[in-house]
Design a protein around this motif. Structure first.
Motif, PDB file in Angstrom:
ATOM      1  N   ARG A   1     -15.119 -26.958  15.477  1.00 43.35           N
ATOM      2  CA  ARG A   1     -14.902 -25.819  16.383  1.00 43.35           C
ATOM      3  C   ARG A   1     -16.206 -25.117  16.735  1.00 43.35           C
TER       4      ARG A   1
ATOM      5  N   SER B   1     -19.239 -26.201  16.533  1.00 40.20           N
ATOM      6  CA  SER B   1     -20.129 -27.084  17.287  1.00 40.20           C
ATOM      7  C   SER B   1     -19.769 -27.106  18.763  1.00 40.20           C
ATOM      8  N   TYR B   2     -18.467 -27.224  19.075  1.00 45.05           N
ATOM      9  CA  TYR B   2     -18.050 -27.245  20.482  1.00 45.05           C
ATOM     10  C   TYR B   2     -18.322 -25.901  21.163  1.00 45.05           C
TER      11      TYR B   2
ATOM     12  N   PHE C   1     -16.511 -34.533  27.920  1.00 47.32           N
ATOM     13  CA  PHE C   1     -16.590 -33.239  27.234  1.00 47.32           C
ATOM     14  C   PHE C   1     -18.052 -32.988  26.906  1.00 47.32           C
ATOM     15  N   TYR C   2     -18.389 -31.748  26.582  1.00 43.26           N
ATOM     16  CA  TYR C   2     -19.769 -31.397  26.299  1.00 43.26           C
ATOM     17  C   TYR C   2     -20.198 -32.050  24.988  1.00 43.26           C
ATOM     18  N   MET C   3     -21.270 -32.829  25.068  1.00 45.55           N
ATOM     19  CA  MET C   3     -21.770 -33.518  23.891  1.00 45.55           C
ATOM     20  C   MET C   3     -23.296 -33.480  23.881  1.00 45.55           C
TER      21      MET C   3
ATOM     22  N   GLU D   1     -21.830 -25.792  22.061  1.00 47.92           N
ATOM     23  CA  GLU D   1     -22.084 -26.631  23.237  1.00 47.92           C
ATOM     24  C   GLU D   1     -21.781 -25.866  24.520  1.00 47.92           C
TER      25      GLU D   1
ATOM     26  N   ARG E   1     -10.924 -29.055  22.752  1.00 47.97           N
ATOM     27  CA  ARG E   1     -11.394 -29.688  21.530  1.00 47.97           C
ATOM     28  C   ARG E   1     -11.810 -28.645  20.501  1.00 47.97           C
ATOM     29  N   SER E   2     -12.394 -27.550  20.959  1.00 49.05           N
ATOM     30  CA  SER E   2     -12.810 -26.506  20.016  1.00 49.05           C
ATOM     31  C   SER E   2     -11.604 -25.863  19.329  1.00 49.05           C
TER      32      SER E   2
ATOM     33  N   THR F   1     -13.656 -29.492  26.645  1.00 53.06           N
ATOM     34  CA  THR F   1     -14.458 -29.048  25.509  1.00 53.06           C
ATOM     35  C   THR F   1     -13.808 -27.863  24.817  1.00 53.06           C
TER      36      THR F   1
END
Length: 400
Positions: free
Chosen positions: A301, A303-304, A346-348, A307, A293-294, A290
């Motif tokens: 960015r 949003s992650y 990943f965090y979703m 999360e 991805r950010s 996660t």
């Protein structure tokens, strides 16, 4: 002269303007109507909760209008029904086969049938599918406001208003506005929790079963209710125990439907893995994925990062409830932590799922009612993020 005065006094009532006739109990019809209206609205705390719900919606709709120029020209309903809302509507209209031109229809089995069935049954009354799902959220969020207020007051009298404010100013409260499943689920889950606290296990189980038809989170709710039953201070009503199996029935029925349809009892989970990357990973690897991805996905960015913060809040909340020995809360929250932090690559949607953590808002409301600075500190962080997320989500950006 005394006789004259006595005669005048006797005539005075007859000379007064005619008054509204009273009922046998002494109350006028006008007063009876007003009392009936007050009873319909419930307790003063209920009315306050509904006022918070109403003015929060007014404020967010104003913000939606102000946030649109230069960012989107989409109609209002389209801005409230993107992504998952489209999937719910597709199931309601066409079933799990999806529309004839829908190339990714196999993903639809990831969504439980409760909300689509409700939309289909409302279609004769509300022909516009988008309007229907938004109105479902609107009405359900009103139920959530009243139920959450009553639940908070069941722990500490006079805290309901604080808790409802904390909830509707949550960073992800936009999903109490959009056509998603959180509001309908909570409109059943919170009353189930409240009914269980009052020892009404049959009614609580029915509400939990309906919630399970909307989200698999209903199974986590059922586990929390079972633990609440076992630690109940008012005595265990063992003859009511079989009712606690009821919330699992809709989930089992849906899984049997999927097995008949696809040959896979867990087809809903397979669809989540295929289309959303929800498959088991080691918790620390999920966190690293996660974070990476950010950094790599600039548009998402924020949003992650939100999360990651939400994941931290969930862990802290579970620890806090353990310290407080709130075993039913832990039983409800811990499976969510496993599902959100270890069953996805990943965090979703952890932020969005935070709306389901009513022990969080109860803690903020109850503590904040005694220590206003705690509540103000919460609002100073939550309210600005909530406003930004409303603007972002309703102009086409993903949040939560």
């Amino acid at each position: 002269m005394r006789e004259i005065r006595q005669a005048e006094a006797a005539l005075e009532p007859a000379m007064e303007p005619a008054m509204e006739p009273a009922s046998e109990s002494g109350a006028t019809p006008g007063k009876i109507r007003l009392d009936g209206f007050r009873r319909f609205l419930g307790r003063p705390a209920d009315r306050t909760a509904l006022l918070i719900w109403f003015f929060w919606h007014v404020a967010t709709y104003i913000y939606m209008v102000l946030a649109a120029p230069g960012r989107t020209e989409a109609p209002l309903l389209d801005r409230l029904t993107p992504w998952d809302a489209d999937n719910f509507i597709a199931i309601a209209r066409y079933g799990y086969d999806g529309a004839p031109d829908m190339t990714d229809a196999p993903k639809l089995v990831a969504f439980f049938p409760g909300l689509p069935l409700l939309l289909r049954n409302l279609h004769w009354l509300i022909p516009d599918w988008s309007l229907s799902i938004v109105l479902v959220t609107l009405v359900a969020s009103a139920v959530v406001a009243v139920a959450l207020s009553r639940l908070s007051d069941s722990y500490r009298e006079g805290t309901g208003t604080w808790t409802v404010l904390a909830f509707f100013l949550s960073p992800w409260a936009v999903f109490m506005l959009a056509g998603y499943s959180e509001a309908p689920f909570l409109a059943l889950a919170i009353p189930a929790w409240l009914l269980a606290r009052r020892g009404r296990w049959a009614a609580a189980s029915v509400c939990a079963a309906l919630a399970s038809s909307i989200r698999v989170s209903g199974l986590f709710l059922a586990l929390g209710l079972a633990v609440m039953f076992l630690v109940a201070e008012n005595g265990r009503q063992w003859r009511k125990l079989p009712w606690l199996v009821l919330p699992g029935v809709p989930v089992l029925a849906y899984m049997l439907y999927l097995w008949n349809r696809t040959g896979d009892l867990m087809a809903w989970k397979a669809a989540e893995a295929q289309y959303w990357g929800r498959f088991p990973e080691l918790p620390w690897k999920v966190l690293i994925n996660t974070w990476n991805r950010s950094i790599d996905e600039v548009a998402l960015r924020t949003s992650y990062q939100e999360e990651i913060l939400a994941a931290g809040v969930l862990v802290a909340l579970i620890v806090w409830r353990l310290v407080r020995r709130r075993w039913a809360d832990v039983a409800y929250l811990a499976p969510q932590a496993v599902a959100l932090l270890a069953m996805s690559s990943f965090y979703m949607s952890i932020g969005r799922a935070s709306l389901l953590w009513w022990p969080l808002y109860l803690s903020v409301g109850i503590v904040g009612s005694r220590r206003p600075w705690v509540f103000m500190a919460y609002l100073s962080v939550a309210a600005p993020i909530m406003a930004i997320n409303v603007g972002n989500f309703t102009t086409g950006a993903w949040v939560g």
